[in-house]
Enzyme design. Structure first.
Site, PDB file in Angstrom:
ATOM      1  N   ILE A   1      67.136  75.632  58.326  1.00  0.00           N
ATOM      2  CA  ILE A   1      67.077  75.724  56.872  1.00  0.00           C
ATOM      3  C   ILE A   1      66.204  74.620  56.272  1.00  0.00           C
ATOM      4  O   ILE A   1      66.538  73.435  56.340  1.00  0.00           O
ATOM      5  CB  ILE A   1      68.502  75.697  56.255  1.00  0.00           C
ATOM      6  CG1 ILE A   1      69.358  76.787  56.908  1.00  0.00           C
ATOM      7  CG2 ILE A   1      68.443  75.872  54.742  1.00  0.00           C
ATOM      8  CD1 ILE A   1      68.712  78.179  56.937  1.00  0.00           C
TER       9      ILE A   1
ATOM     10  N   PRO B   1      71.937  80.995  64.034  1.00  0.00           N
ATOM     11  CA  PRO B   1      71.584  80.856  65.451  1.00  0.00           C
ATOM     12  C   PRO B   1      71.431  82.225  66.123  1.00  0.00           C
ATOM     13  O   PRO B   1      70.548  82.415  66.957  1.00  0.00           O
ATOM     14  CB  PRO B   1      72.762  80.075  66.035  1.00  0.00           C
ATOM     15  CG  PRO B   1      73.307  79.288  64.887  1.00  0.00           C
ATOM     16  CD  PRO B   1      73.086  80.137  63.668  1.00  0.00           C
TER      17      PRO B   1
ATOM     18  N   GLU C   1      58.069  85.114  48.227  1.00  0.00           N
ATOM     19  CA  GLU C   1      58.115  84.228  49.385  1.00  0.00           C
ATOM     20  C   GLU C   1      56.914  84.463  50.300  1.00  0.00           C
ATOM     21  O   GLU C   1      56.307  83.529  50.815  1.00  0.00           O
ATOM     22  CB  GLU C   1      59.423  84.444  50.161  1.00  0.00           C
ATOM     23  CG  GLU C   1      60.611  83.852  49.419  1.00  0.00           C
ATOM     24  CD  GLU C   1      61.957  84.315  49.959  1.00  0.00           C
ATOM     25  OE1 GLU C   1      62.902  84.406  49.170  1.00  0.00           O
ATOM     26  OE2 GLU C   1      62.045  84.606  51.164  1.00  0.00           O
TER      27      GLU C   1
ATOM     28  N   THR D   1      68.868  82.484  57.854  1.00  0.00           N
ATOM     29  CA  THR D   1      68.822  82.524  59.311  1.00  0.00           C
ATOM     30  C   THR D   1      70.040  81.859  59.961  1.00  0.00           C
ATOM     31  O   THR D   1      70.508  80.826  59.503  1.00  0.00           O
ATOM     32  CB  THR D   1      67.540  81.818  59.801  1.00  0.00           C
ATOM     33  OG1 THR D   1      66.431  82.378  59.099  1.00  0.00           O
ATOM     34  CG2 THR D   1      67.339  82.008  61.295  1.00  0.00           C
TER      35      THR D   1
ATOM     36  N   PRO E   1      58.606  89.460  48.012  1.00  0.00           N
ATOM     37  CA  PRO E   1      57.173  89.423  47.705  1.00  0.00           C
ATOM     38  C   PRO E   1      56.696  88.020  47.337  1.00  0.00           C
ATOM     39  O   PRO E   1      55.651  87.575  47.818  1.00  0.00           O
ATOM     40  CB  PRO E   1      57.047  90.392  46.518  1.00  0.00           C
ATOM     41  CG  PRO E   1      58.176  91.354  46.702  1.00  0.00           C
ATOM     42  CD  PRO E   1      59.303  90.531  47.280  1.00  0.00           C
TER      43      PRO E   1
HETATM   44  C1  LIG Z   1      60.355  75.186  60.332  1.00  0.00           C
HETATM   45  C2  LIG Z   1      61.190  76.391  60.013  1.00  0.00           C
HETATM   46  C3  LIG Z   1      61.679  76.533  58.719  1.00  0.00           C
HETATM   47  C4  LIG Z   1      62.487  77.628  58.385  1.00  0.00           C
HETATM   48  N1  LIG Z   1      63.023  77.689  57.134  1.00  0.00           N
HETATM   49  C5  LIG Z   1      63.964  78.653  56.875  1.00  0.00           C
HETATM   50  C6  LIG Z   1      64.686  78.647  55.644  1.00  0.00           C
HETATM   51  O1  LIG Z   1      64.436  77.810  54.750  1.00  0.00           O
HETATM   52  N2  LIG Z   1      65.640  79.586  55.451  1.00  0.00           N
HETATM   53  C7  LIG Z   1      65.920  80.522  56.400  1.00  0.00           C
HETATM   54  O2  LIG Z   1      66.819  81.330  56.177  1.00  0.00           O
HETATM   55  N3  LIG Z   1      65.250  80.562  57.568  1.00  0.00           N
HETATM   56  C8  LIG Z   1      64.293  79.646  57.838  1.00  0.00           C
HETATM   57  N4  LIG Z   1      63.638  79.650  59.044  1.00  0.00           N
HETATM   58  C9  LIG Z   1      63.961  80.678  60.023  1.00  0.00           C
HETATM   59  C10 LIG Z   1      62.880  81.725  60.226  1.00  0.00           C
HETATM   60  O3  LIG Z   1      62.730  82.519  59.092  1.00  0.00           O
HETATM   61  C11 LIG Z   1      63.257  82.547  61.475  1.00  0.00           C
HETATM   62  O4  LIG Z   1      63.088  81.688  62.583  1.00  0.00           O
HETATM   63  C12 LIG Z   1      62.417  83.795  61.641  1.00  0.00           C
HETATM   64  O5  LIG Z   1      62.729  84.724  60.649  1.00  0.00           O
HETATM   65  C13 LIG Z   1      62.608  84.428  63.014  1.00  0.00           C
HETATM   66  O6  LIG Z   1      63.947  84.554  63.340  1.00  0.00           O
HETATM   67  P1  LIG Z   1      64.473  84.070  64.783  1.00  0.00           P
HETATM   68  O7  LIG Z   1      64.071  82.670  64.923  1.00  0.00           O
HETATM   69  O8  LIG Z   1      65.905  84.377  64.865  1.00  0.00           O
HETATM   70  O9  LIG Z   1      63.668  84.922  65.811  1.00  0.00           O
HETATM   71  P2  LIG Z   1      64.046  86.357  66.396  1.00  0.00           P
HETATM   72  O10 LIG Z   1      64.403  87.258  65.290  1.00  0.00           O
HETATM   73  O11 LIG Z   1      65.017  86.192  67.484  1.00  0.00           O
HETATM   74  O12 LIG Z   1      62.669  86.801  66.996  1.00  0.00           O
HETATM   75  C14 LIG Z   1      62.194  86.480  68.325  1.00  0.00           C
HETATM   76  C15 LIG Z   1      60.914  87.262  68.574  1.00  0.00           C
HETATM   77  O13 LIG Z   1      61.186  88.651  68.535  1.00  0.00           O
HETATM   78  C16 LIG Z   1      60.329  89.288  67.642  1.00  0.00           C
HETATM   79  N5  LIG Z   1      60.986  90.434  67.011  1.00  0.00           N
HETATM   80  C17 LIG Z   1      62.192  90.442  66.404  1.00  0.00           C
HETATM   81  N6  LIG Z   1      62.442  91.649  65.897  1.00  0.00           N
HETATM   82  C18 LIG Z   1      61.371  92.431  66.186  1.00  0.00           C
HETATM   83  C19 LIG Z   1      61.032  93.795  65.949  1.00  0.00           C
HETATM   84  N7  LIG Z   1      61.840  94.588  65.251  1.00  0.00           N
HETATM   85  N8  LIG Z   1      59.845  94.238  66.385  1.00  0.00           N
HETATM   86  C20 LIG Z   1      59.005  93.423  67.071  1.00  0.00           C
HETATM   87  N9  LIG Z   1      59.279  92.145  67.324  1.00  0.00           N
HETATM   88  C21 LIG Z   1      60.441  91.642  66.889  1.00  0.00           C
HETATM   89  C22 LIG Z   1      59.976  88.227  66.622  1.00  0.00           C
HETATM   90  O14 LIG Z   1      58.783  88.548  65.946  1.00  0.00           O
HETATM   91  C23 LIG Z   1      59.853  87.017  67.512  1.00  0.00           C
HETATM   92  O15 LIG Z   1      58.576  86.986  68.077  1.00  0.00           O
HETATM   93  C24 LIG Z   1      62.782  78.602  59.379  1.00  0.00           C
HETATM   94  C25 LIG Z   1      62.250  78.470  60.654  1.00  0.00           C
HETATM   95  C26 LIG Z   1      61.496  77.368  60.985  1.00  0.00           C
HETATM   96  C27 LIG Z   1      60.983  77.244  62.382  1.00  0.00           C
END
Ligand SMILES: Cc1cc2nc3c(=O)[nH]c(=O)nc-3n(C[C@H](O)[C@H](O)[C@H](O)COP(=O)(O)OP(=O)(O)OC[C@H]3O[C@@H](n4cnc5c(N)ncnc54)[C@H](O)[C@@H]3O)c2cc1C
Ligand SMILES: Cc1cc2nc3c(=O)[nH]c(=O)nc-3n(C[C@H](O)[C@H](O)[C@H](O)COP(=O)(O)OP(=O)(O)OC[C@H]3O[C@@H](n4cnc5c(N)ncnc54)[C@H](O)[C@@H]3O)c2cc1C
Lengths: 388, 258
Positions: free
Chosen positions: A163, A134, A249, A132, A247
């Site tokens: 992360i 920003p 994860e 992930t 799968p």
């Molecule tokens: C505590 C915590 C630990 C984490 N650990 C990790 C880690 O170890 N490694 C890592 O890489 N990431 C990690 N993450 C990141 C996490 O996987 C992402 O926050 C998540 O995948 C969502 O991405 P985003 O925050 O960019 O939200 P966005 O992608 O911006 O999503 C915002 C909203 O839009 C919705 N949305 C997006 N696309 C669609 C679509 N096509 N259809 C319908 N709705 C949609 C989403 O469901 C969400 O509700 C972590 C996050 C947190 C909070």
């Protein structure tokens, strides 16, 4: 409902985890983790000594060799979570065994395995997985962290966020762009090592839940990463590698959700049995009885589903869309159970001294990370309609 | 050196334990565990074995068939092998018969040193190790709060109310240890897997040539067993005249509690 996927080895191992919890996962320890924002390394190493961390490292590298069998991992989740003090450790163990080790064990070159896996088995080296950014979460192929080929390696520029274990990790498996455009083969996974020049940890993120497990921002400015740190040694395989481990994860998040649901039921049963109102125990109000009955039934169905998924996973047959179903469905049931559990605790359910309150806050992220539940539904829908 | 540790398998100390009024035995259905004092004895043996190559630690248990998982745990902790004596003729065995069986099994297994707990958490006889030593004609150092094992000698300290007694004996010998010994280690994943491959011999009374019903030997026989009477309601002192403190003090004095 009696579960039938565990044999005497799992039950013997459960006793080990329980004993570990008794000796190492004390309320004082949990408070320390919360204050520090991370699990201390000594506890991680002690857990590794007893095989509680390092389960997925292949035997030849000093681990338990359970990469393709989630049952022992689930036992770890169940007992750490049940204790009410172990969720940070469960999280840290999960990142190591479900998110970091698999990329090396499945896709690493022989040299990468030999270099990192023995130390990951002992928790001397902890890993993290950074996808992930920003500006890109759900839309993974929108990542902007680049790795430019130079003589002997790559120069990495960009940033990652959210992360898990990002601060404590010694190595971070990092998803980067090595090609143009957003075709699947434009991405690779690189091992970034703590201490590499230009690799910085950003500020500590203040989260709603999981205060005892570190979640970090990472930034890369002109970080030189040697060729030997390209996972698998072949460029352009990063996206495929991510897809292949999804799968596991997602199964792991579902399994944690079921463990939390079961623990929440136990805590709530215990609390309502010991709480009195209007001259009787809260557990004897019909509403309490009905809600507990629902919670118990939901927990049973969750386990039936998870156990089936664990069996498929062992056979190498758990597909990405089946795992997506498991992830979204179980985390939503978990949420309902916790909400109900908080309610039945009354005001105490809102007080963080009670495990139910902490679990409630911790659980909120289960519907967000590992792929949001909306994205999970998209994947399931795609698999049944055949349409994007 | 071969150290044999006597580990009794007892009803789980954390679970509720009930006495069957029919047999006079503790109900063992609720789950069995290796007695903690036995684990401490095992720890003492394993600590020595860790530091002295060529030392083999063997576990000996006389107990019901369900004791297997607890014996495996001892193997997972690090013991090399185990013997389990199980026989219907031993249900409700008294100390005398158990000592005879343990001594015979020790003869079969072979030993340089026997380490036991000072007292089990359920039977609480506290004399089995001494009885075994008597059968084998060995020196017996009981209730040791510290043990020092050497090549040809074992020594230790017994702490009494008003003195600490230093004891030692040449090997072979029998020692029993107290809760003052260090906490036992607990196994890990690898220990559990390794334990599955370690030898665990199950033997019966016939293998030892012992007849449990031999009436020429004296045995203690249970004639009657009763449940402990339920507790009485007790005295309640309520403070309705500001004099409760005085009455409480009087009550405590009357019962020689202050
Ligand atoms: C505590 C915590 C630990 C984490 N650990 C990790 C880690 O170890 N490694 C890592 O890489 N990431 C990690 N993450 C990141 C996490 O996987 C992402 O926050 C998540 O995948 C969502 O991405 P985003 O925050 O960019 O939200 P966005 O992608 O911006 O999503 C915002 C909203 O839009 C919705 N949305 C997006 N696309 C669609 C679509 N096509 N259809 C319908 N709705 C949609 C989403 O469901 C969400 O509700 C972590 C996050 C947190 C909070
Ligand atoms: C089928 C079967 C059923 C049994 N059921 C019972 C029962 O219901 N209740 C009961 O108390 N006992 C039972 N026994 C075990 C046996 O009868 C008692 O262990 C014996 O009477 C010893 O008494 P104690 O516990 O008071 O010994 P103690 O003198 O208090 O024991 C001191 C130490 O001696 C060693 N030791 C004692 N007993 C054993 C043993 N059995 N195996 C290995 N080491 C030992 C341990 O190191 C212990 O710490 C059963 C045995 C069998 C085979």
């Amino acid at each position: 409902m009696q579960r039938d996927i565990y044999d005497e080895d799992h039950e013997a191992f459960r006793e080990v985890v329980k004993e570990f919890v008794k000796r190492y996962v004390t309320p004082e320890k949990a408070r320390q983790w919360d204050a520090d924002g991370e699990v201390d390394r000594a506890t991680m190493k002690a857990a590794a000594e007893h095989g509680i961390v390092g389960l997925s490292v292949p035997e030849e590298f000093g681990g338990a060799g359970m990469l393709m069998d989630y049952r022992f991992r689930s036992v770890v989740n169940e007992e750490l979570i049940r204790s009410g003090h172990g969720s940070a450790l469960a999280g840290a163990a999960g990142i190591q065994d479900d998110l970091a080790v698999p990329y090396l064990a499945h896709f690493g070159t022989d040299a990468q395995k030999a270099k990192w896996l023995p130390k990951m088995a002992t928790a001397e080296v902890l890993g993290a997985l950074a996808m992930t950014e920003p500006g890109a979460g759900s839309d993974l192929r929108g990542v902007r962290t680049t790795a430019k080929k130079v003589d002997g390696g790559y120069v990495v520029n960009g940033a990652k966020t959210f992360i898990s274990s990002g601060k404590t990790a010694d190595i971070v498996v990092t998803f980067v762009k090595t090609g143009e455009g957003n075709r699947p083969d434009a991405f690779s996974l690189l091992i970034l090592e703590d201490g590499m020049e230009g690799f910085e940890h950003g500020k500590k993120l203040h989260k709603m839940g999981f205060p005892g497990h570190d979640t970090a921002e990472l930034s890369f400015s002109d970080v030189f990463v040697p060729d030997e740190n390209l996972i698998g040694g072949v460029e352009g395989r990063g996206f495929v590698h991510l897809m292949m481990n999804l799968p596991l994860e997602r199964l792991s998040i579902g399994a944690v959700a079921a463990a939390v649901g079961e623990a929440a039921l136990e805590w709530t049963l215990d609390y309502t049995t010991n709480r009195e109102a209007f001259g009787k125990q809260v557990v004897d109000f019909q509403n309490t009885r009905f809600r507990l009955a629902e919670m118990a039934t939901t927990v049973d169905v969750m386990w039936a589903y998870i156990d089936r998924a664990m069996n498929l996973y062992r056979k190498g047959e758990l597909s990405a869309d089946e795992a997506a179903k498991v992830k979204f469905w179980c985390t939503e049931r978990e949420w309902e159970i916790l909400d109900q559990g908080v309610q039945l605790h009354g005001g105490y359910g809102y007080i963080l001294e009670y495990p139910i309150a902490r679990a409630f806050l911790d659980a909120r992220v289960h519907r967000i990370y590992g792929g949001t539940n909306e994205v999970m539904r998209e994947i399931v829908a795609r698999s049944i309609t055949g349409r994007k | 050196m071969r150290i044999v540790v006597l580990v009794k398998v007892v009803p789980d100390t954390n679970a509720e334990r009930t006495l069957s009024l029919e047999t006079g035995l503790t109900e063992r259905a609720t789950g069995l565990v290796a007695d903690e004092i036995g684990e401490r004895a095992l720890e003492a043996a394993l600590t020595y074995a860790d530091a002295h190559e060529g030392t083999e630690v063997h576990v000996l248990t006389v107990g019901p068939a369900e004791a297997t998982a607890s014996i495996r745990k001892c193997l997972a902790m690090g013991a090399a092998s185990a013997t389990h004596v199980v026989d219907d003729g031993l249900v409700g065995a008294d100390l005398g018969l158990t000592a005879e069986v343990v001594a015979a099994a020790l003869g079969r297994v072979g030993y340089d040193l026997v380490v036991a707990g000072n007292q089990s958490t359920d039977g609480m006889g506290g004399v089995l190790p001494a009885m075994v030593a008597e059968h084998l004609g060995l020196p017996s150092l009981t209730n040791l709060a510290a043990v020092d094992i050497a090549d040809a000698e074992v020594s230790g300290t017994r702490v009494a109310d008003d003195a600490a007694v230093s004891l030692s004996a040449p090997l072979p010998a029998v020692v029993s240890v107290t809760e003052a010994l260090p906490d036992p280690r607990f196994p890990g994943f690898k220990g559990i897997m390794a334990a599955k491959k370690k030898p665990l011999e199950v033997i019966s009374l016939a293998d030892l040539g012992i007849d449990a019903d031999d009436l020429t030997t004296s045995r203690s026989i249970m004639l009657a067993v009763d449940a402990r009477p339920p507790r009485g309601a007790g005295v309640k002192i309520t403070d309705d005249d500001g004099e409760a403190g005085v009455r409480l003090a009087a009550f405590l004095a009357e019962n020689h509690l202050i």
